[in-house]
Design a protein around this motif. Sequence first.
Motif, PDB file in Angstrom:
ATOM      1  N   ARG A 154      98.575  23.571 -23.610  1.00 60.06           N
ATOM      2  CA  ARG A 154      99.026  24.892 -23.807  1.00 60.06           C
ATOM      3  C   ARG A 154      98.368  25.888 -22.607  1.00 60.06           C
ATOM      4  NH1 ARG A 154     101.442  26.960 -27.291  1.00 60.06           N
ATOM      5  NH2 ARG A 154     100.948  25.306 -28.749  1.00 60.06           N
ATOM      6  N   ARG A 155      97.042  25.439 -22.310  1.00 58.63           N
ATOM      7  CA  ARG A 155      96.377  26.602 -21.438  1.00 58.63           C
ATOM      8  C   ARG A 155      96.762  25.808 -19.818  1.00 58.63           C
ATOM      9  NH1 ARG A 155      93.376  30.727 -21.115  1.00 58.63           N
ATOM     10  NH2 ARG A 155      92.988  30.441 -23.311  1.00 58.63           N
ATOM     11  N   ARG A 162      96.363  25.844 -16.030  1.00 60.33           N
ATOM     12  CA  ARG A 162      95.182  25.736 -14.905  1.00 60.33           C
ATOM     13  C   ARG A 162      95.712  26.365 -13.643  1.00 60.33           C
ATOM     14  NH1 ARG A 162      91.346  25.708 -18.923  1.00 60.33           N
ATOM     15  NH2 ARG A 162      91.750  23.956 -20.516  1.00 60.33           N
ATOM     16  N   TRP A 183      93.737  33.158 -15.064  1.00 60.15           N
ATOM     17  CA  TRP A 183      92.826  32.757 -15.976  1.00 60.15           C
ATOM     18  C   TRP A 183      93.529  32.561 -17.540  1.00 60.15           C
ATOM     19  CZ3 TRP A 183      91.420  35.692 -12.411  1.00 60.15           C
ATOM     20  CH2 TRP A 183      90.410  35.342 -11.276  1.00 60.15           C
ATOM     21  N   ASN A 184      94.937  33.222 -17.826  1.00 61.60           N
ATOM     22  CA  ASN A 184      95.157  33.589 -18.902  1.00 61.60           C
ATOM     23  C   ASN A 184      96.830  32.897 -18.901  1.00 61.60           C
ATOM     24  OD1 ASN A 184      95.030  34.391 -21.535  1.00 61.60           O
ATOM     25  ND2 ASN A 184      95.372  36.146 -21.329  1.00 61.60           N
ATOM     26  N   ARG A 227      99.632  30.474 -20.240  1.00 60.06           N
ATOM     27  CA  ARG A 227      99.755  29.592 -21.260  1.00 60.06           C
ATOM     28  C   ARG A 227     101.085  29.483 -21.576  1.00 60.06           C
ATOM     29  NH1 ARG A 227      96.198  33.337 -23.706  1.00 60.06           N
ATOM     30  NH2 ARG A 227      97.372  33.795 -25.535  1.00 60.06           N
ATOM     31  N   THR A 242      93.392  34.455 -25.778  1.00 62.01           N
ATOM     32  CA  THR A 242      93.100  34.981 -24.553  1.00 62.01           C
ATOM     33  C   THR A 242      91.591  35.423 -24.516  1.00 62.01           C
ATOM     34  OG1 THR A 242      95.248  36.696 -24.252  1.00 62.01           O
ATOM     35  CG2 THR A 242      93.259  37.430 -23.479  1.00 62.01           C
ATOM     36  N   GLU A 300      89.201  33.273 -24.497  1.00 60.27           N
ATOM     37  CA  GLU A 300      88.855  32.152 -23.701  1.00 60.27           C
ATOM     38  C   GLU A 300      88.915  32.556 -22.059  1.00 60.27           C
ATOM     39  OE1 GLU A 300      90.810  28.582 -24.579  1.00 60.27           O
ATOM     40  OE2 GLU A 300      90.360  28.668 -26.870  1.00 60.27           O
ATOM     41  N   ALA A 301      89.650  33.362 -21.902  1.00 63.09           N
ATOM     42  CA  ALA A 301      90.119  33.532 -20.363  1.00 63.09           C
ATOM     43  C   ALA A 301      89.113  34.754 -20.022  1.00 63.09           C
ATOM     44  CB  ALA A 301      91.540  34.300 -20.303  1.00 63.09           C
TER      45      ALA A 301
END
Length: 248
Positions: A4-5, A7, A12-13, A15, A173, A175-176
Amino acid sequence: MPERRLRFDLAWNVRDLGGYTGAEGRTVKWGRLIRADSLSRLQEPDLDRLRALGIRTVVDLRTSAEIDAEGRVALDDGSVAYHQVSLLTALWDPATYVPEDGPEAFLVARYLEMLADPEAPMGAVLSHVVSPAAHPLVFHCAGGKDRTGIVAALALGLLGVGLDDIAADYALTAEAVGPYERWFRATYPERWESHLSMPPPYTTVTASAMATLLPQFLARYGSFEAYALSRGLSAERVAAFRAALLEP
């Protein structure tokens, strides 16, 4: 299973919106709709990573002033269609935040205003997002939280994804925030104090904000499809979007 994320070194966000369970229990296809924070920072090899996704369309939700200050995604070989469709006529004023009300109340109020604003070209944004010929498509704002979060919620809602999953996607979000702030502090130390002075709704993710917003949105508009129709989309376009984005 796809990740999903996605890199990137300087975003950084980012997805993928695939993998969620949508209408009739069908799964949203991976690799068709991507949500992101600002793509203006991307350089090689990040741009190669973006190209590898097969992106056909970029929808930039930022204001003209933001784009003038920060630039736009550096994909200029003609292979990607770029559309700037600003969802805000002006950025939110931090002075309107009332600490006693809390960040969730501020965000929900701003989101409802954005959804209802007759000057906000939400119909134009959705027209791009639901067009199968435009996919794979990435849409982004500055942080990938608010404007991007609303468009992601509408797209997932039109695909029949449950409210809990929509709210959970919004919450990712969070996590970013840390990686972005570490980069920001290292890159712009002279601006770090002003960043810290921003009200909480601007710099953090209130996970319950989307969960609070969605029932109010549905009470006001009836359904995601009814909202899309009120913004100029046809039922046939919504049906084609579902047919293209949901696994058989």
